[in-house]
Design a protein around this motif. Structure first.
Motif, PDB file in Angstrom:
ATOM      1  N   VAL A 294       0.845  -1.183   0.000  1.00 57.98           N
ATOM      2  CA  VAL A 294       0.000   0.000   0.000  1.00 57.98           C
ATOM      3  C   VAL A 294       0.887   1.243   0.000  1.00 57.98           C
ATOM      4  N   TYR A 295       0.568   2.192  -0.902  1.00 60.94           N
ATOM      5  CA  TYR A 295       1.352   3.421  -1.029  1.00 60.94           C
ATOM      6  C   TYR A 295       0.441   4.639  -0.924  1.00 60.94           C
ATOM      7  N   ASN A 296       1.021   5.755  -0.525  1.00 59.76           N
ATOM      8  CA  ASN A 296       0.371   7.039  -0.758  1.00 59.76           C
ATOM      9  C   ASN A 296       0.268   7.219  -2.270  1.00 59.76           C
ATOM     10  N   GLN A 297      -0.920   7.561  -2.761  1.00 63.81           N
ATOM     11  CA  GLN A 297      -1.105   7.584  -4.215  1.00 63.81           C
ATOM     12  C   GLN A 297      -0.155   8.566  -4.902  1.00 63.81           C
ATOM     13  N   TYR A 298       0.210   9.650  -4.215  1.00 67.77           N
ATOM     14  CA  TYR A 298       1.095  10.629  -4.841  1.00 67.77           C
ATOM     15  C   TYR A 298       2.521  10.134  -4.970  1.00 67.77           C
ATOM     16  N   HIS A 299       2.849   9.051  -4.256  1.00 66.87           N
ATOM     17  CA  HIS A 299       4.193   8.492  -4.368  1.00 66.87           C
ATOM     18  C   HIS A 299       4.326   7.575  -5.578  1.00 66.87           C
ATOM     19  N   LEU A 300       3.209   7.260  -6.223  1.00 63.57           N
ATOM     20  CA  LEU A 300       3.271   6.414  -7.420  1.00 63.57           C
ATOM     21  C   LEU A 300       2.790   7.127  -8.679  1.00 63.57           C
ATOM     22  N   ILE A 301       2.040   8.206  -8.509  1.00 60.54           N
ATOM     23  CA  ILE A 301       1.524   8.908  -9.687  1.00 60.54           C
ATOM     24  C   ILE A 301       2.675   9.582 -10.429  1.00 60.54           C
ATOM     25  N   TYR A 302       2.733   9.360 -11.734  1.00 60.22           N
ATOM     26  CA  TYR A 302       3.769   9.979 -12.549  1.00 60.22           C
ATOM     27  C   TYR A 302       3.120  11.005 -13.470  1.00 60.22           C
ATOM     28  N   GLN A 303       3.378  12.290 -13.192  1.00 53.11           N
ATOM     29  CA  GLN A 303       2.953  13.378 -14.061  1.00 53.11           C
ATOM     30  C   GLN A 303       4.200  14.221 -14.306  1.00 53.11           C
ATOM     31  N   SER A 304       4.874  13.970 -15.395  1.00 54.27           N
ATOM     32  CA  SER A 304       6.194  14.567 -15.620  1.00 54.27           C
ATOM     33  C   SER A 304       6.172  16.089 -15.522  1.00 54.27           C
ATOM     34  N   ALA A 305       5.082  16.703 -15.928  1.00 53.63           N
ATOM     35  CA  ALA A 305       5.016  18.165 -15.903  1.00 53.63           C
ATOM     36  C   ALA A 305       4.754  18.700 -14.509  1.00 53.63           C
ATOM     37  N   ARG A 306       4.396  17.816 -13.563  1.00 50.53           N
ATOM     38  CA  ARG A 306       4.018  18.287 -12.227  1.00 50.53           C
ATOM     39  C   ARG A 306       4.861  17.651 -11.119  1.00 50.53           C
ATOM     40  N   MET A 307       5.906  16.921 -11.469  1.00 52.67           N
ATOM     41  CA  MET A 307       6.711  16.238 -10.459  1.00 52.67           C
ATOM     42  C   MET A 307       8.140  16.755 -10.468  1.00 52.67           C
ATOM     43  N   THR A 308       8.690  16.889  -9.286  1.00 56.10           N
ATOM     44  CA  THR A 308      10.086  17.292  -9.192  1.00 56.10           C
ATOM     45  C   THR A 308      10.972  16.078  -9.410  1.00 56.10           C
ATOM     46  N   THR A 309      12.233  16.362  -9.703  1.00 54.27           N
ATOM     47  CA  THR A 309      13.212  15.283  -9.845  1.00 54.27           C
ATOM     48  C   THR A 309      13.288  14.475  -8.563  1.00 54.27           C
ATOM     49  N   THR A 310      13.246  15.157  -7.422  1.00 51.92           N
ATOM     50  CA  THR A 310      13.301  14.472  -6.133  1.00 51.92           C
ATOM     51  C   THR A 310      12.106  13.554  -5.957  1.00 51.92           C
ATOM     52  N   GLN A 311      10.914  14.004  -6.356  1.00 52.96           N
ATOM     53  CA  GLN A 311       9.724  13.162  -6.236  1.00 52.96           C
ATOM     54  C   GLN A 311       9.825  11.927  -7.116  1.00 52.96           C
ATOM     55  N   LEU A 312      10.381  12.081  -8.297  1.00 54.80           N
ATOM     56  CA  LEU A 312      10.553  10.930  -9.179  1.00 54.80           C
ATOM     57  C   LEU A 312      11.531   9.930  -8.569  1.00 54.80           C
ATOM     58  N   ASP A 313      12.617  10.442  -7.987  1.00 57.00           N
ATOM     59  CA  ASP A 313      13.584   9.557  -7.328  1.00 57.00           C
ATOM     60  C   ASP A 313      12.935   8.826  -6.162  1.00 57.00           C
ATOM     61  N   LYS A 314      12.123   9.548  -5.398  1.00 54.48           N
ATOM     62  CA  LYS A 314      11.451   8.930  -4.254  1.00 54.48           C
ATOM     63  C   LYS A 314      10.479   7.852  -4.702  1.00 54.48           C
ATOM     64  N   MET A 315       9.788   8.091  -5.823  1.00 50.25           N
ATOM     65  CA  MET A 315       8.862   7.090  -6.339  1.00 50.25           C
ATOM     66  C   MET A 315       9.605   5.796  -6.654  1.00 50.25           C
ATOM     67  N   LEU A 316      10.741   5.918  -7.344  1.00 44.75           N
ATOM     68  CA  LEU A 316      11.515   4.742  -7.707  1.00 44.75           C
ATOM     69  C   LEU A 316      12.009   4.013  -6.463  1.00 44.75           C
ATOM     70  N   ARG A 317      12.551   4.755  -5.509  1.00 43.32           N
ATOM     71  CA  ARG A 317      13.110   4.104  -4.328  1.00 43.32           C
ATOM     72  C   ARG A 317      12.026   3.565  -3.403  1.00 43.32           C
ATOM     73  N   SER A 318      10.865   4.205  -3.397  1.00 47.28           N
ATOM     74  CA  SER A 318       9.756   3.688  -2.593  1.00 47.28           C
ATOM     75  C   SER A 318       9.332   2.318  -3.096  1.00 47.28           C
ATOM     76  N   ILE A 319       9.223   2.186  -4.405  1.00 44.17           N
ATOM     77  CA  ILE A 319       8.878   0.877  -4.978  1.00 44.17           C
ATOM     78  C   ILE A 319       9.987  -0.126  -4.691  1.00 44.17           C
ATOM     79  N   THR A 320      11.228   0.283  -4.901  1.00 50.85           N
ATOM     80  CA  THR A 320      12.351  -0.637  -4.685  1.00 50.85           C
ATOM     81  C   THR A 320      12.435  -1.082  -3.236  1.00 50.85           C
ATOM     82  N   ARG A 321      12.249  -0.141  -2.307  1.00 51.40           N
ATOM     83  CA  ARG A 321      12.344  -0.473  -0.878  1.00 51.40           C
ATOM     84  C   ARG A 321      11.268  -1.486  -0.484  1.00 51.40           C
TER      85      ARG A 321
END
Length: 921
Positions: A294-321
């Motif tokens: 179970v994730y916070n939905q904003y940690h998996l949503i990918y909207q390239s125009a609305r996401m920071t580089t840090t948020q994208l990195d966190k999304m990847l590492r959240s899934i990996t972790r």
């Protein structure tokens, strides 16, 4: 207007070891837990949080017993039967008593005999309480979501059970629910009963493997899903608007690639064949249960125009972790909560390692140094730090996980990645779907010992059972060798430690380009190392070792001279970052003067890599807070910061460019943040202009500079400007985290009071409120008393780790005697109420006392250094100085023997030209 009520409840249990009739050893020796068969009936589709349930607990009795106690809270038990192995009733309608913390005690009419199988059947009702920490609401698309997550002891609100961490069983689950909803659980559906329109149906699931209660989850919702149409199945569930807009497809593709990487790496131990990823609005942190996450939905949503580089990195590492936690926590778990640093450390290690395999261009393992290694070193330098094997509370769980992961990384370098991987695979194979111990892992480390005859078992046991880490100091040297000593590194205390020596690998790089990464193990208090001819030497190549390094004054001068030259890149980037991090901490511990820090940071005008910038920015925030009390010194500090940041600020510009690296995008935010904070006029004008654009259209600003713009625009804004951004946040339908962090930058008292009265607005989820409080404590600095009062009223909303984080943050703001008196009174009351132990109080007060004395002890030295190394100049800032940069050749100076020599050496540090930057973490 009618508003649609979508209700989700999550049943996810995480266990504790409290309140049993039998102690842990007796439970294990008396009962072999076989299976839970859980039947649940819910009307959650109507928003009704009441439920009816039946659980059958299958047990093999190993020793004769006549009573059992189950963990349970706020459940109404209607009937208890005991059945035999063929499910015939042996003891009907047993009585029970409710003990301390609602534990259910059941006394049998006759003894349970050894070597027999019994089934304990309990019919009960309960309520999924909405005031749990795990309750969140989101108002997107005028829909409401309610989520209840059962964490730690909250499994007891759902099902009477043995929730001891070392007890595993098979789970069979079925749920009766309305046919407009569906059920997700850990395994695949075994069948769906026929459903009458607008009526109910029952969903049953295949039996699980033998897992702990902590690994079980049930979700009832009307979420939609997408999945991979491949043999290896990944399903993602979420709000249908995000599913329809394909915002979750990138997360699904990343999850598929990551599962393949995990399966390739762990193929000889276990293969993941199916995973379900569920996104919930507002949930604070991910919950990783067996094959369902179970994730916070904003940690998996990918909207390239609305996401920071840090948020994208966190999304990847959240899934990996969370995928790593499938192996370490679900497939293999620890028998004691005190030893979960083993599985937690593995998950941290592989979170970064596997993500680095997927996206090597992002240099994820380099980022590991600043996100994991540096934070672990920071926490582990306190005199009150617990040993990893004696964890006390949630406040140090993340630290112990991080520390153990750094040990894996350090000794991977010693024995090699292939050998470490083999040992870890053996660990999984030996204890798959079992609970194990730290000693089991340590014993595997020494099986098939390496050619070096390295006692890894003893080494890891020592690290696990001793707090802290060593400081390595060069105490003598000549042209062909150096002598180093080790002792425990501590800050905020004058106490000396008498630890036994740690075993660590010593590696080095020299001025002539010699890089020695061969294993030189130091396991004594003192060691002499042969080195080739050198001008300077830097220990701990790429900061792989879990230790800090201090040099003699002459060596620091030579290192700084090289950094402040066009040849600074001869020092590896991770070592440049390590020098900055070590220097900040050594100065706090009074091991080196603060002038060394400014001498090192001066080289940033040449630096264009993100890693050193992030480290520098993190440390500069502390100096900024302290010096802000002294207007004269702070004015010079502003000039210093502007001079080192301006080159990278100018080179990168203020707008993102096509094809630029993610690192450059992050550095740009850092540069804007600091240039504006230092009141550089062109930067201030830019952020004010961009702020106005943002108020008109929140998507006008690129996400990577959004925080830097909004934070600096709001910092000294009046209440009306603050309310403009506040109202934008209230109506914002995406991820509010950046907006909340930005609002917390205010230094306007009226704005703060507005937050403190309006934070309960019905449009905020609990997660939003937590972010608001945590970030405001982190940024607001003018009135410790007001922040304390707010914390006093609302700290019950937080778990222990968040309380500790906020108090550590508050400590940084206590930098004068009046604030110290307020804080001492506050923390003493807090401790008397049982929130913290006496040891914690002691370290909190020591840290604040250090802050109070900081300015008196360091002000003159910093003032003199800045006076000497800044020269008058006309700039666009509020100051009129710049760093002197007269060009000279780097000189081999061995030992300064007078104050004049020392001044001369500092001038030499700035002997070349100009280049680049600085950072904000």
């Amino acid at each position: 207007m009618c508003q649609k009520l979508n209700v989700v409840f999550i049943i996810a249990a995480i266990v504790v070891l409290k309140g049993k009739t039998l102690n842990c050893e007796d439970v294990l020796s008396s009962i072999n837990l076989l299976k839970y068969k859980i039947s649940l009936s819910t009307n959650i589709h109507e928003g009704d949080s009441n439920f009816e349930a039946n659980v059958k607990i299958y047990m093999e009795i190993l020793k004769e017993i006549n009573e059992i106690q189950l963990n349970s809270v706020d459940l109404t038990v209607n009937k208890i039967n005991v059945l035999n192995a063929v499910e015939s009733i042996l003891m009907p309608n047993l009585n029970h008593t409710i003990g301390f913390n609602d534990k259910i005690s059941i006394k049998f009419t006759s003894n349970f005999l050894a070597n027999a199988v019994y089934i304990l059947e309990i019919q009960y009702t309960g309520t999924l309480l909405k005031d749990f920490v795990g309750y969140y609401e989101s108002h997107e698309s005028k829909e409401y979501f309610a989520a209840i997550s059962f964490q730690t002891v909250k499994s007891r609100y759902f099902c009477p059970s043995f929730d001891e961490i070392n007890m595993r069983a098979v789970f069979e689950i079925e749920v009766r629910h309305h046919n407009t909803y569906h059920v997700i659980s850990n395994t695949n559906e075994v069948n769906l009963s026929d459903a009458i329109p607008n009526e109910f149906k029952t969903t049953k699931f295949l039996p699980t493997e033998r897992i702990t209660v902590a690994s079980v989850a049930i979700i009832v919702s009307n979420f939609k899903s997408i999945s991979t149409a491949k043999l290896l199945k990944v399903e993602i569930y979420g709000n249908d608007s995000y599913i329809n807009a394909c915002y979750l497809k990138d997360a699904m593709d990343a999850a598929f690639d990551l599962i393949n990487l995990f399966n390739t790496y762990f193929k000889s131990a276990h293969n993941l064949t199916s995973l379900k990823l569920v996104t919930i609005p507002g949930i604070a942190t991910e919950i990783s249960t067996y094959e369902l996450i179970v994730y916070n939905q904003y940690h998996l949503i990918y909207q390239s125009a609305r996401m920071t580089t840090t948020q994208l990195d966190k999304m990847l590492r959240s899934i990996t972790r969370t995928f790593a936690q499938q192996f370490f926590g679900n497939i293999v778990s620890m028998s004691s909560s005190q030893e979960t640093f083993i599985t937690g450390g593995f998950a941290r290690f592989y979170e970064f390692l596997i993500a680095d395999m997927l996206k090597p261009e992002d240099r994820v393992m380099d980022v590991y140094n600043i996100n994991i290694l540096h934070r672990a070193l920071e926490m582990d330098s306190l005199i009150t730090t617990n040993v990893m094997s004696e964890r006390k509370g949630d406040d140090i769980i993340q630290y112990t996980n991080a520390k153990f992961s750094t040990l894996l990384r350090m000794f991977e370098k010693v024995i090699g990645p292939v050998e470490l991987k083999k040992k870890i695979l053996n660990f999984i194979n030996n204890f798959k779907f079992q609970s194990t111990t730290a000693n089991d892992f340590f014993d595997i480390l020494s099986a098939e010992e390496t050619e070096q005859e390295l006692n890894l078992t003893g080494i890891f046991k020592f690290w696990a059972n001793n707090p802290g880490y060593p400081l390595i100091e060069i105490v003598s040297r000549n042209e062909t060798s150096i002598t180093v000593v080790q002792k425990r590194f501590l800050i905020f205390t004058d106490e000396e430690s008498t630890n036994e020596p740690w075993t660590i690998p010593i590696t080095f790089i020299t001025s002539n380009g010699e890089v020695n990464e061969d294993t030189i193990l130091m396991d004594n208090d003192e060691m002499t190392i042969n080195v080739p001819s050198y001008n300077w030497i830097i220990l701990n190549v790429n900061q792989i070792g879990y230790y800090r390094v201090n040099y003699d004054p002459s060596m620091w001068m030579k290192i700084m001279s090289t950094l402040n030259s066009l040849y600074f890149e001869v020092i590896p980037v991770l070592n440049r970052a390590a020098l900055i991090d070590d220097a900040f901490n050594l100065a706090i511990a009074n091991k080196i003067p603060y002038g060394y820090i400014f001498g090192i940071l001066s080289y940033l005008k040449y630096e264009s890599d993100l890693i050193p910038w992030k480290v520098a920015s993190y440390g500069l925030q502390y100096i900024d807070m302290q010096l802000s009390q002294d207007e004269e010194v702070y004015e010079k500090f502003r000039t210093f910061v502007i001079e080192i940041v301006e080159p990278i600020y100018s080179r990168l510009g203020l707008s993102s460019k096509s094809g630029e690296s993610s690192f450059d995008r992050e550095i740009r935010e850092i540069a804007i943040f600091w240039m504006c904070k230092m009141e550089y006029k062109p930067c201030v004008a830019y952020v004010n202009s961009k702020f106005n654009e943002f108020i008109q259209n929140p998507h006008n600003i690129h996400p990577d500079i959004q925080f830097a713009v909004l934070c600096n625009a709001i910092r000294n804004a009046d209440i009306e400007t603050f309310k403009e951004l506040w109202n934008v946040m209230l109506d914002f339908t995406g991820n509010r985290e950046i907006l909340i962090k930005s609002l917390a930058c205010t230094e306007n008292l009226e704005s703060f009071l507005h937050i403190s009265t309006e934070y309960k607005n019905s449009k905020f989820s609990n997660h939003d409120v937590r972010l608001m409080l945590i970030n405001f404590v982190q940024n607001y600095k003018h009135s410790v008393y007001i922040v304390e009062e707010w914390l006093r009223r609302h700290l019950t909303n937080f778990d222990t780790s968040e309380e500790s984080f906020m108090l550590h943050t508050l400590i940084k703001m206590v930098n004068n005697k009046p604030k110290f008196a307020q804080f001492s009174n506050f923390i003493s009351k807090f401790t008397n109420n049982g929130n913290f132990e006496i040891d914690s109080l002691k370290i909190f007060l020591n840290m604040t006392e250090h802050n109070v004395n900081w300015l008196n002890e360091n002000r003159d030295e910093i003032h003199d250094w800045l006076n000497e190394h800044l020269k008058p100049s006309v700039t666009e800032s509020t100051t009129e100085y710049e760093i002197t940069t007269e060009s000279t050749e780097a000189t081999d100076i061995t030992t300064p023997d007078s104050a004049n020599n020392l001044n001369f050496i500092f001038i030499l540090l700035f002997v070349t030209s100009m280049f680049h930057i600085f950072l904000h973490l």
